[in-house]
Write a protein that holds these residues in place. Structure first.
Motif, PDB file in Angstrom:
ATOM      1  N   ALA A   1      -1.377 -31.074  58.300  1.00  0.00           N
ATOM      2  CA  ALA A   1      -0.623 -30.452  59.391  1.00  0.00           C
ATOM      3  C   ALA A   1      -1.573 -29.922  60.456  1.00  0.00           C
ATOM      4  CB  ALA A   1       0.235 -29.327  58.855  1.00  0.00           C
ATOM      5  N   THR A   2      -1.121 -30.092  61.721  1.00  0.00           N
ATOM      6  CA  THR A   2      -1.874 -29.585  62.860  1.00  0.00           C
ATOM      7  C   THR A   2      -0.910 -28.818  63.744  1.00  0.00           C
ATOM      8  OG1 THR A   2      -3.399 -31.454  62.798  1.00  0.00           O
ATOM      9  CG2 THR A   2      -3.315 -30.158  64.825  1.00  0.00           C
ATOM     10  N   LEU A   3      -1.261 -27.566  64.097  1.00  0.00           N
ATOM     11  CA  LEU A   3      -0.401 -26.706  64.892  1.00  0.00           C
ATOM     12  C   LEU A   3      -0.932 -26.650  66.318  1.00  0.00           C
ATOM     13  CD1 LEU A   3       0.040 -25.783  61.864  1.00  0.00           C
ATOM     14  CD2 LEU A   3       0.620 -23.548  62.800  1.00  0.00           C
ATOM     15  N   THR A   4      -0.017 -26.610  67.270  1.00  0.00           N
ATOM     16  CA  THR A   4      -0.359 -26.411  68.677  1.00  0.00           C
ATOM     17  C   THR A   4       0.297 -25.119  69.128  1.00  0.00           C
ATOM     18  OG1 THR A   4      -0.463 -28.808  69.061  1.00  0.00           O
ATOM     19  CG2 THR A   4      -0.252 -27.371  70.981  1.00  0.00           C
ATOM     20  N   LEU A   5      -0.553 -24.185  69.603  1.00  0.00           N
ATOM     21  CA  LEU A   5      -0.033 -22.902  70.048  1.00  0.00           C
ATOM     22  C   LEU A   5       0.483 -23.017  71.474  1.00  0.00           C
ATOM     23  CD1 LEU A   5      -2.780 -20.544  68.569  1.00  0.00           C
ATOM     24  CD2 LEU A   5      -0.609 -21.296  67.539  1.00  0.00           C
ATOM     25  N   SER A   6       1.318 -22.045  71.858  1.00  0.00           N
ATOM     26  CA  SER A   6       1.908 -22.068  73.204  1.00  0.00           C
ATOM     27  C   SER A   6       0.853 -21.939  74.306  1.00  0.00           C
ATOM     28  CB  SER A   6       2.935 -20.936  73.333  1.00  0.00           C
ATOM     29  OG  SER A   6       2.302 -19.683  73.065  1.00  0.00           O
ATOM     30  N   GLY A   7      -0.307 -21.359  74.008  1.00  0.00           N
ATOM     31  CA  GLY A   7      -1.379 -21.246  75.007  1.00  0.00           C
ATOM     32  C   GLY A   7      -2.242 -22.478  75.101  1.00  0.00           C
ATOM     33  N   GLY A   8      -1.964 -23.461  74.260  1.00  0.00           N
ATOM     34  CA  GLY A   8      -2.722 -24.709  74.298  1.00  0.00           C
ATOM     35  C   GLY A   8      -3.747 -24.815  73.193  1.00  0.00           C
TER      36      GLY A   8
END
Length: 389
Positions: free
Chosen positions: A342-349
């Protein structure tokens, strides 16, 4: 006393009087000659009483029986015969015109006294007449007994019919009352559910589900008696028809209301499938959400853009469940590759390399601490040795 004898053929008074072996004259109406018709209705005891020779005079017997050997009945019979003879002699003397002395009177009595045989026959006829009269009365009473028994039987039957009629009326009245009560409680509008009396709890003002949605899902219960409502079935219908309802409990509110307590599902992500986003809760249940609300949730995608498999979906849900609400709100999307990494992308990039689902709780704690550095890359796949850039 002599034993009773079987009745024989009756003889008329005009027939010859046979003599017994002892020399005594048997009377014309012998007790053995009982009339068959008169004695047919007699009981055994009455027949024996009427047939007993000792109860009737027998001509010549008392003269041949010594006084010491006579029974009480024979003495009474002999006394009766003497009184009858004396009365007859007295009447004969009264018809004479000359008063005589004692000796002449005795001779006159002897000369004018009637034959003792006719006097005895008169006594026998009197007894026979009384006997026949008693037998006739007994026979008539015997004949009237069946009529009395039939009358009593008819009276008992009539009383029994009246009793059964009363019982039938009481039973019918009770049945009508019971049916009326059952109709009033189970089928009349008396206890019918009214939508205005249904209370819904567990829904907030900013929730995607309203009380109207809950009432619409159980609209079929409107007007149904509260006693006929299956509250368990209603709760299941609410959960099936309203996807955002996780659990529901329905209880009766007398006399014609309901109370519905619901627990809503919390959407935690939006699954991207064919350019559309479907809301999901922590259990992976798809929720019907407005598009604006679904777009605001973290997007769950696969590396090849296809629909996620069950293993892929499970990995996404484990990662989301490990994150707290603050960190989850900062996640823009979660991507899972073919190796279930799994790879997460935060709202700030910023990008977070999560790895597999092992030690997910520790990884969530390390990520929350590292996010204070405002880095652009976080590697928590080995939570004991995290890396940031």
């Amino acid at each position: 006393m002599r034993p009773p004898r079987r009745p024989g053929r009756p003889r008329s008074l005009g027939e010859a009087q046979p003599r017994t072996s002892g020399g005594e004259v048997r009377r014309a109406s012998d007790p053995r000659a009982i009339d068959d018709i008169a004695t047919a209705a007699l009981s055994p005891d009455e027949a024996r009483l009427l047939a007993d020779p000792s109860n009737y005079p027998v001509v010549g017997q008392e003269e041949r029986t010594p006084a010491s050997q006579r029974t009480d009945v024979q003495r009474q019979t002999s006394a009766g015969h003497k009184r009858v003879a004396k009365n007859a002699n007295d009447k004969a003397v009264q018809h004479g015109s000359v008063h005589m002395g004692t000796g002449e009177v005795a001779r006159t009595k002897e000369s004018h006294a009637p034959d003792p045989q006719p006097a005895s026959e008169s006594a026998v006829s009197a007894y026979e007449s009384a006997r026949r009269k008693m037998a006739s009365s007994v026979a008539s009473s015997r004949e009237s007994e069946p009529d009395e028994i039939s009358a009593r039987r008819r009276e008992r039957q009539a009383e029994r019919r009246r009793l059964w009629g009363k019982r039938a009326l009481v039973g019918l009245g009770s049945l009508v009352i019971i049916l009326g009560v059952v109709w009033a409680l189970f089928f009349s509008p008396l206890l019918g559910v009214k939508s205005a009396n249904v209370q819904v709890t567990g829904i907030s003002k900013d929730s995607s589900v309203s009380a109207a949605d809950i009432l619409e899902s159980i609209s079929e219960a409107d007007g149904t008696s509260i006693l006929r409502i299956n509250v368990g079935k209603l709760a299941t219908e609410i959960q099936d028809k309203v996807s955002l309802v996780k659990t529901a409990t329905v209880s009766r509110d007398w006399p014609n209301g309901l109370t519905v307590d619901v627990t809503l599902r919390t959407p935690v992500a939006c699954l991207v499938v064919d350019d559309s986003c479907v809301g999901l809760d922590s259990d992976g249940v798809q929720l019907e959400l407005p598009q604006e609300s679904a777009d605001a949730l973290p997007h769950l995608t696969t590396q090849n853009g296809e629909a996620p498999t069950s293993e892929t979906m499970e990995t996404m849900l484990v990662v989301l469940a490990a994150l707290d609400s603050g960190t989850r709100s900062s996640v823009a999307s979660i991507e899972v590759d073919e190796n279930l990494q799994a790879t997460l992308t935060l709202s700030g990039g910023a990008t977070v390399l999560w790895g597999d689902t092992e030690d997910s709780d520790l990884k969530a704690t390390v990520l929350k601490a590292l996010m204070t550095q405002n880095a652009q890359y976080y590697d928590v796949s080995a939570p004991t040795a995290p890396v940031t850039r």
